[in-house]
Design a protein around this motif. Structure first.
Motif, PDB file in Angstrom:
ATOM      1  N   GLU A  26      28.059 -40.866 -67.836  1.00 45.05           N
ATOM      2  CA  GLU A  26      29.192 -41.053 -68.735  1.00 45.05           C
ATOM      3  C   GLU A  26      29.211 -39.964 -69.798  1.00 45.05           C
ATOM      4  O   GLU A  26      30.267 -39.375 -70.083  1.00 45.05           O
ATOM      5  CB  GLU A  26      29.108 -42.429 -69.373  1.00 45.05           C
ATOM      6  N   LYS A  27      28.065 -39.687 -70.390  1.00 41.90           N
ATOM      7  CA  LYS A  27      27.966 -38.676 -71.441  1.00 41.90           C
ATOM      8  C   LYS A  27      28.384 -37.294 -70.937  1.00 41.90           C
ATOM      9  O   LYS A  27      28.981 -36.495 -71.661  1.00 41.90           O
ATOM     10  CB  LYS A  27      26.527 -38.623 -71.970  1.00 41.90           C
ATOM     11  N   ASN A  28      28.071 -37.021 -69.659  1.00 44.57           N
ATOM     12  CA  ASN A  28      28.342 -35.699 -69.089  1.00 44.57           C
ATOM     13  C   ASN A  28      29.621 -35.653 -68.252  1.00 44.57           C
ATOM     14  O   ASN A  28      29.825 -34.722 -67.461  1.00 44.57           O
ATOM     15  CB  ASN A  28      27.138 -35.242 -68.265  1.00 44.57           C
ATOM     16  N   ASN A  29      30.474 -36.662 -68.453  1.00 48.71           N
ATOM     17  CA  ASN A  29      31.800 -36.704 -67.813  1.00 48.71           C
ATOM     18  C   ASN A  29      31.744 -36.588 -66.293  1.00 48.71           C
ATOM     19  O   ASN A  29      32.543 -35.860 -65.670  1.00 48.71           O
ATOM     20  CB  ASN A  29      32.689 -35.586 -68.385  1.00 48.71           C
ATOM     21  N   LEU A  30      30.813 -37.312 -65.684  1.00 51.54           N
ATOM     22  CA  LEU A  30      30.659 -37.263 -64.233  1.00 51.54           C
ATOM     23  C   LEU A  30      31.236 -38.484 -63.526  1.00 51.54           C
ATOM     24  O   LEU A  30      31.405 -38.475 -62.309  1.00 51.54           O
ATOM     25  CB  LEU A  30      29.173 -37.120 -63.873  1.00 51.54           C
ATOM     26  N   ILE A  31      31.572 -39.525 -64.292  1.00 52.45           N
ATOM     27  CA  ILE A  31      32.071 -40.752 -63.685  1.00 52.45           C
ATOM     28  C   ILE A  31      33.397 -40.521 -62.960  1.00 52.45           C
ATOM     29  O   ILE A  31      33.609 -41.009 -61.846  1.00 52.45           O
ATOM     30  CB  ILE A  31      32.237 -41.868 -64.743  1.00 52.45           C
ATOM     31  N   SER A  32      34.303 -39.774 -63.578  1.00 53.06           N
ATOM     32  CA  SER A  32      35.617 -39.540 -62.967  1.00 53.06           C
ATOM     33  C   SER A  32      35.488 -38.794 -61.643  1.00 53.06           C
ATOM     34  O   SER A  32      36.289 -39.009 -60.720  1.00 53.06           O
ATOM     35  CB  SER A  32      36.524 -38.760 -63.923  1.00 53.06           C
TER      36      SER A  32
ATOM     37  N   LYS B 183      27.533 -30.327 -60.796  1.00 52.54           N
ATOM     38  CA  LYS B 183      27.218 -30.645 -62.187  1.00 52.54           C
ATOM     39  C   LYS B 183      25.925 -31.430 -62.335  1.00 52.54           C
ATOM     40  O   LYS B 183      25.228 -31.302 -63.347  1.00 52.54           O
ATOM     41  CB  LYS B 183      28.384 -31.412 -62.817  1.00 52.54           C
ATOM     42  N   TYR B 184      25.591 -32.242 -61.334  1.00 53.65           N
ATOM     43  CA  TYR B 184      24.372 -33.046 -61.450  1.00 53.65           C
ATOM     44  C   TYR B 184      23.147 -32.323 -60.897  1.00 53.65           C
ATOM     45  O   TYR B 184      22.059 -32.392 -61.474  1.00 53.65           O
ATOM     46  CB  TYR B 184      24.536 -34.388 -60.729  1.00 53.65           C
TER      47      TYR B 184
END
Length: 273
Positions: free
Chosen positions: A231-237, A250-251
């Motif tokens: 969530e902090k790194n905007n990966l959920i979307s 990104k991960y």
């Protein structure tokens, strides 16, 4: 347990090396079945009336587990189906997506055979974390600390398994200052998803100590930390849209292409539909 042999790289190999280390064999606890592991397996087979072929199949697994009866086995700490369902609901994700990410991005098991969370201590991060707290790492450099404190990244001092806690404790005890202990805990990756301790405050924990305490509880807490990190790194979307390549980049970083993380995620997702 799956049958494994020299050259294999998997979570089962990590567990094999844990068992061998517990039985006092000189192996590095990692997920790679290398020369030292092969030698140890053959010695174990020779000493336990097994066929000496270096192949860890049903009989060798059974003998290893019998010799390591006191290994940690409590299911209360393991990730459950409900944990994954709760995670999917919290972040509005398909359950198949959550299961795919868990399969590909987790490291197989979040706890060691003695019940402590799996960690990996990073000496170059410890250097940086000390500097962030106004402590000069060079003032602690000596031949006794070269395995826990160094300026540039190297895998040279990785030992894996419970031995990583020996390195962590050594770092924690470098001095009496609480800042040193915090720096040490911040310099290890923790649990099922190997979240670095230095992320603790930025992803919502009150302190590094609280983060470490949670990581000691169960794999459900490991999953919560993973969710906070995503969530902090905007990966959920990216997961909602099943943008596997962008998520993997990104991960996992640019090496995701070499390791085909995006393809693994897509195949895992399709399996769980």
């Amino acid at each position: 347990m799956r049958t494994i042999k020299a050259g294999a790289k998997s979570a089962e190999v990590y567990y094999l090396n844990e068992l061998l280390a517990k039985l006092k064999y000189s192996v590095i606890v990692s997920d790679y079945f290398g020369t030292a592991t092969d030698k140890a397996v053959k010695d174990f087979q020779s000493n336990n009336n097994l066929v000496v072929d270096g192949v860890v199949g049903l009989k060798t697994w059974s003998a290893l587990l019998e010799k390591s009866k006191n290994s940690f086995s409590s299911n209360s700490k393991l990730l459950s189906e409900q944990n994954l369902i709760d995670f999917s609901n919290q972040f509005n994700l398909e359950l198949a997506v959550v299961k795919a990410v868990n399969e590909v991005e987790s490291n197989g098991k979040g706890f060691l055979i003695d019940g402590r969370p799996k960690i990996l201590f990073e000496g170059h991060i410890f250097w940086r974390e000390l500097e962030k707290r106004g402590i000069n790492p060079r003032s602690y450099l000596n031949s006794n600390n070269q395995d826990i404190l160094f300026e540039n990244y190297t895998k040279k001092y990785y030992v894996g398994g419970t031995a990583e806690y020996t390195r962590l404790e050594k770092a924690r005890n470098l001095g009496q200052d609480k800042k040193i202990k915090d720096a040490a805990n911040s310099s290890a990756s923790w649990g099922l998803f190997q979240i670095m301790g230095f992320n603790a405050l930025s992803i919502g924990y009150k302190s590094v100590d609280e983060f470490v305490e949670k990581m000691n509880q169960n794999e459900g807490e490991h999953l919560k930390a993973f969710g906070l990190f995503l969530e902090k790194n905007n990966l959920i979307s990216l997961l909602r849209n099943k943008n596997w390549a962008s998520f993997a980049l990104k991960y996992n970083g640019p090496a995701y292409k070499t390791n085909k993380y995006d393809e693994k995620l897509m195949r895992a997702y399709q399996k769980y539909l």
